[in-house]
Write a protein that holds these residues in place. Structure first.
Motif, PDB file in Angstrom:
ATOM      1  N   VAL A  71       0.846  -1.200   0.000  1.00  0.00           N
ATOM      2  CA  VAL A  71       0.000   0.000   0.000  1.00  0.00           C
ATOM      3  C   VAL A  71       0.877   1.244   0.000  1.00  0.00           C
ATOM      4  CG1 VAL A  71      -1.542   1.385   1.452  1.00  0.00           C
ATOM      5  CG2 VAL A  71      -2.102  -0.989   0.985  1.00  0.00           C
ATOM      6  N   ASN A  72       1.929   1.245   0.801  1.00  0.00           N
ATOM      7  CA  ASN A  72       2.835   2.404   0.822  1.00  0.00           C
ATOM      8  C   ASN A  72       3.473   2.638  -0.544  1.00  0.00           C
ATOM      9  OD1 ASN A  72       2.362   3.109   3.493  1.00  0.00           O
ATOM     10  ND2 ASN A  72       3.965   1.763   4.264  1.00  0.00           N
ATOM     11  N   ALA A  73       3.918   1.570  -1.182  1.00  0.00           N
ATOM     12  CA  ALA A  73       4.503   1.697  -2.526  1.00  0.00           C
ATOM     13  C   ALA A  73       3.455   2.195  -3.515  1.00  0.00           C
ATOM     14  CB  ALA A  73       5.078   0.359  -2.979  1.00  0.00           C
ATOM     15  N   TRP A  74       2.249   1.625  -3.438  1.00  0.00           N
ATOM     16  CA  TRP A  74       1.144   2.028  -4.328  1.00  0.00           C
ATOM     17  C   TRP A  74       0.862   3.520  -4.162  1.00  0.00           C
ATOM     18  CZ3 TRP A  74      -2.109  -0.810  -7.658  1.00  0.00           C
ATOM     19  CH2 TRP A  74      -3.263  -0.135  -8.090  1.00  0.00           C
ATOM     20  N   VAL A 124       0.957   6.687  -6.830  1.00  0.00           N
ATOM     21  CA  VAL A 124      -0.197   7.532  -7.159  1.00  0.00           C
ATOM     22  C   VAL A 124       0.216   9.000  -7.133  1.00  0.00           C
ATOM     23  CG1 VAL A 124      -2.462   8.338  -6.339  1.00  0.00           C
ATOM     24  CG2 VAL A 124      -1.954   5.891  -6.364  1.00  0.00           C
ATOM     25  N   LEU A 125       1.078   9.340  -6.198  1.00  0.00           N
ATOM     26  CA  LEU A 125       1.519  10.726  -6.037  1.00  0.00           C
ATOM     27  C   LEU A 125       2.581  11.156  -7.040  1.00  0.00           C
ATOM     28  CD1 LEU A 125       1.681  10.799  -2.131  1.00  0.00           C
ATOM     29  CD2 LEU A 125      -0.120  11.725  -3.621  1.00  0.00           C
ATOM     30  N   GLN A 126       3.035  10.228  -7.885  1.00  0.00           N
ATOM     31  CA  GLN A 126       4.062  10.537  -8.878  1.00  0.00           C
ATOM     32  C   GLN A 126       3.583  10.162 -10.288  1.00  0.00           C
ATOM     33  OE1 GLN A 126       7.986   9.036  -7.738  1.00  0.00           O
ATOM     34  NE2 GLN A 126       7.167   8.695  -5.686  1.00  0.00           N
ATOM     35  N   PRO A 127       2.528  10.821 -10.780  1.00  0.00           N
ATOM     36  CA  PRO A 127       1.969  10.434 -12.083  1.00  0.00           C
ATOM     37  C   PRO A 127       2.912  10.674 -13.258  1.00  0.00           C
ATOM     38  CG  PRO A 127       0.950  12.448 -11.300  1.00  0.00           C
ATOM     39  CD  PRO A 127       1.808  11.935 -10.178  1.00  0.00           C
ATOM     40  N   SER A 128       3.908  11.528 -13.098  1.00  0.00           N
ATOM     41  CA  SER A 128       4.853  11.738 -14.198  1.00  0.00           C
ATOM     42  C   SER A 128       5.870  10.601 -14.273  1.00  0.00           C
ATOM     43  CB  SER A 128       5.571  13.077 -14.037  1.00  0.00           C
ATOM     44  OG  SER A 128       6.330  13.085 -12.843  1.00  0.00           O
ATOM     45  N   GLN A 129       6.064   9.878 -13.169  1.00  0.00           N
ATOM     46  CA  GLN A 129       7.026   8.782 -13.164  1.00  0.00           C
ATOM     47  C   GLN A 129       6.348   7.423 -13.339  1.00  0.00           C
ATOM     48  OE1 GLN A 129       9.575   8.709  -9.750  1.00  0.00           O
ATOM     49  NE2 GLN A 129      10.787   7.013 -10.515  1.00  0.00           N
ATOM     50  N   ILE A 149      -4.864   4.355  -1.473  1.00  0.00           N
ATOM     51  CA  ILE A 149      -5.520   3.349  -0.647  1.00  0.00           C
ATOM     52  C   ILE A 149      -5.377   3.762   0.814  1.00  0.00           C
ATOM     53  CG2 ILE A 149      -5.515   0.928   0.047  1.00  0.00           C
ATOM     54  CD1 ILE A 149      -4.259   0.319  -2.725  1.00  0.00           C
ATOM     55  N   ASP A 150      -6.489   3.845   1.504  1.00  0.00           N
ATOM     56  CA  ASP A 150      -6.481   4.215   2.914  1.00  0.00           C
ATOM     57  C   ASP A 150      -6.422   2.936   3.747  1.00  0.00           C
ATOM     58  OD1 ASP A 150      -8.838   5.908   5.138  1.00  0.00           O
ATOM     59  OD2 ASP A 150      -6.704   5.549   5.332  1.00  0.00           O
ATOM     60  N   TYR A 151      -5.229   2.439   3.957  1.00  0.00           N
ATOM     61  CA  TYR A 151      -4.992   1.208   4.715  1.00  0.00           C
ATOM     62  C   TYR A 151      -4.037   1.569   5.832  1.00  0.00           C
ATOM     63  CZ  TYR A 151      -3.677  -3.676   5.622  1.00  0.00           C
ATOM     64  OH  TYR A 151      -3.466  -4.902   6.201  1.00  0.00           O
ATOM     65  N   ARG A 152      -4.458   1.349   7.072  1.00  0.00           N
ATOM     66  CA  ARG A 152      -3.665   1.806   8.204  1.00  0.00           C
ATOM     67  C   ARG A 152      -3.216   0.661   9.098  1.00  0.00           C
ATOM     68  NH1 ARG A 152      -7.896   6.439   9.498  1.00  0.00           N
ATOM     69  NH2 ARG A 152      -7.627   7.586   7.575  1.00  0.00           N
ATOM     70  N   GLN A 153      -2.007   0.771   9.544  1.00  0.00           N
ATOM     71  CA  GLN A 153      -1.466  -0.204  10.491  1.00  0.00           C
ATOM     72  C   GLN A 153      -2.237  -0.081  11.802  1.00  0.00           C
ATOM     73  OE1 GLN A 153       2.710   0.312  11.179  1.00  0.00           O
ATOM     74  NE2 GLN A 153       2.946  -1.731  12.000  1.00  0.00           N
ATOM     75  N   GLY A 154      -2.497  -1.205  12.427  1.00  0.00           N
ATOM     76  CA  GLY A 154      -3.176  -1.207  13.715  1.00  0.00           C
ATOM     77  C   GLY A 154      -4.681  -1.390  13.637  1.00  0.00           C
ATOM     78  N   ILE A 155      -5.244  -1.319  12.441  1.00  0.00           N
ATOM     79  CA  ILE A 155      -6.680  -1.555  12.271  1.00  0.00           C
ATOM     80  C   ILE A 155      -6.856  -2.993  11.810  1.00  0.00           C
ATOM     81  CG2 ILE A 155      -8.751  -0.967  10.951  1.00  0.00           C
ATOM     82  CD1 ILE A 155      -7.746   1.896  10.797  1.00  0.00           C
ATOM     83  N   ASP A 156      -7.739  -3.715  12.467  1.00  0.00           N
ATOM     84  CA  ASP A 156      -8.013  -5.108  12.089  1.00  0.00           C
ATOM     85  C   ASP A 156      -9.093  -5.107  11.011  1.00  0.00           C
ATOM     86  OD1 ASP A 156      -8.446  -7.800  11.806  1.00  0.00           O
ATOM     87  OD2 ASP A 156      -9.161  -8.116  13.856  1.00  0.00           O
ATOM     88  N   TYR A 157      -8.670  -5.229   9.763  1.00  0.00           N
ATOM     89  CA  TYR A 157      -9.608  -5.249   8.648  1.00  0.00           C
ATOM     90  C   TYR A 157     -10.229  -6.632   8.459  1.00  0.00           C
ATOM     91  CZ  TYR A 157      -7.543  -0.764   7.444  1.00  0.00           C
ATOM     92  OH  TYR A 157      -7.109   0.540   7.478  1.00  0.00           O
ATOM     93  N   GLY A 158      -9.699  -7.600   9.150  1.00  0.00           N
ATOM     94  CA  GLY A 158     -10.196  -8.970   9.020  1.00  0.00           C
ATOM     95  C   GLY A 158      -9.418  -9.737   7.973  1.00  0.00           C
ATOM     96  N   TYR A 159      -9.558 -11.050   8.026  1.00  0.00           N
ATOM     97  CA  TYR A 159      -8.783 -11.908   7.144  1.00  0.00           C
ATOM     98  C   TYR A 159      -9.185 -11.730   5.681  1.00  0.00           C
ATOM     99  CZ  TYR A 159      -6.220 -15.846   5.316  1.00  0.00           C
ATOM    100  OH  TYR A 159      -5.349 -16.614   4.591  1.00  0.00           O
ATOM    101  N   GLU A 160     -10.484 -11.710   5.394  1.00  0.00           N
ATOM    102  CA  GLU A 160     -10.930 -11.661   4.001  1.00  0.00           C
ATOM    103  C   GLU A 160     -10.450 -10.402   3.284  1.00  0.00           C
ATOM    104  OE1 GLU A 160     -14.899 -12.069   1.197  1.00  0.00           O
ATOM    105  OE2 GLU A 160     -15.156 -11.495   3.286  1.00  0.00           O
ATOM    106  N   ARG A 169       6.575  -4.001  -9.633  1.00  0.00           N
ATOM    107  CA  ARG A 169       7.034  -4.475  -8.321  1.00  0.00           C
ATOM    108  C   ARG A 169       6.602  -3.451  -7.286  1.00  0.00           C
ATOM    109  NH1 ARG A 169      11.901  -7.835  -8.225  1.00  0.00           N
ATOM    110  NH2 ARG A 169      11.897  -7.679  -5.982  1.00  0.00           N
ATOM    111  N   LEU A 170       5.881  -3.893  -6.291  1.00  0.00           N
ATOM    112  CA  LEU A 170       5.434  -3.011  -5.209  1.00  0.00           C
ATOM    113  C   LEU A 170       6.153  -3.391  -3.918  1.00  0.00           C
ATOM    114  CD1 LEU A 170       1.591  -2.982  -5.909  1.00  0.00           C
ATOM    115  CD2 LEU A 170       3.209  -1.128  -6.312  1.00  0.00           C
ATOM    116  N   GLY A 171       7.437  -3.339  -3.936  1.00  0.00           N
ATOM    117  CA  GLY A 171       8.197  -3.672  -2.745  1.00  0.00           C
ATOM    118  C   GLY A 171       9.350  -4.592  -3.075  1.00  0.00           C
TER     119      GLY A 171
END
Length: 153
Positions: free
Chosen positions: A93-96, A100-105, A115-126, A145-147
């Motif tokens: 998500v961080n790489a993604w 997104v913030l570098q559309p010229s590259q 993507i609003d995905y935050r550490q510490g929130i339990d989004y569940g397995y699915e 490659r995203l990482g």
């Protein structure tokens, strides 16, 4: 209550993706099966809706072939632990979001929305399972490659 919908996908089918000159961000296609390559060629719309009502989050993935790939090629649910999925998702998500913030590259047709995905929130397995597998699908299909990890099945 906080609620958001995340739409990930390529609304335009791309015939091929040109890398941005950085070879470490390119995924080689020589380890793909013919079945996986056939799935990547699908042009029919596929929509996956993932929701976790307990934390009031949902993800909508619009990507031709993803549902077929998820059901036929991806590792089954339960193969990965939730902790593994959460750790990998955070990295990707961080790489993604950086792309997104570098559309010229980076191709803005591939990286459309953050993507609003935050550490510490339990989004569940699915949610974690399908988001992780979308990232694997995306990297393999569009040779990205995203990482630091090679996107394997």
């Amino acid at each position: 209550m906080k609620k958001f919908a995340l739409i990930i996908g390529s609304l335009v089918t791309l015939a091929f993706v040109v890398s941005c000159g950085n070879t470490k961000n390119v995924v080689e296609t020589n380890d793909m099966t013919s079945e996986e390559k056939a799935v990547f060629q699908q042009s029919e719309g596929d929509t996956i809706h993932i929701a976790n009502e307990a934390v009031d989050y949902e993800i909508i993935i619009i990507e031709p072939g993803f549902n077929t790939w998820l059901q036929s090629i991806a590792r089954p649910q339960g193969f990965y632990s939730q902790a593994f999925l959460e750790n990998r998702n955070l990295i990707m998500v961080n790489a993604w979001n950086n792309r997104v913030l570098q559309p010229s590259q980076f191709d803005p047709n591939l990286y459309e929305l953050q993507i609003d995905y935050r550490q510490g929130i339990d989004y569940g397995y699915e949610v974690n399972y399908k988001l992780y597998n979308y990232f694997i699908y995306f990297q393999r299909k569009y040779q990205q490659r995203l990482g630091p990890f090679y996107p394997r099945i």
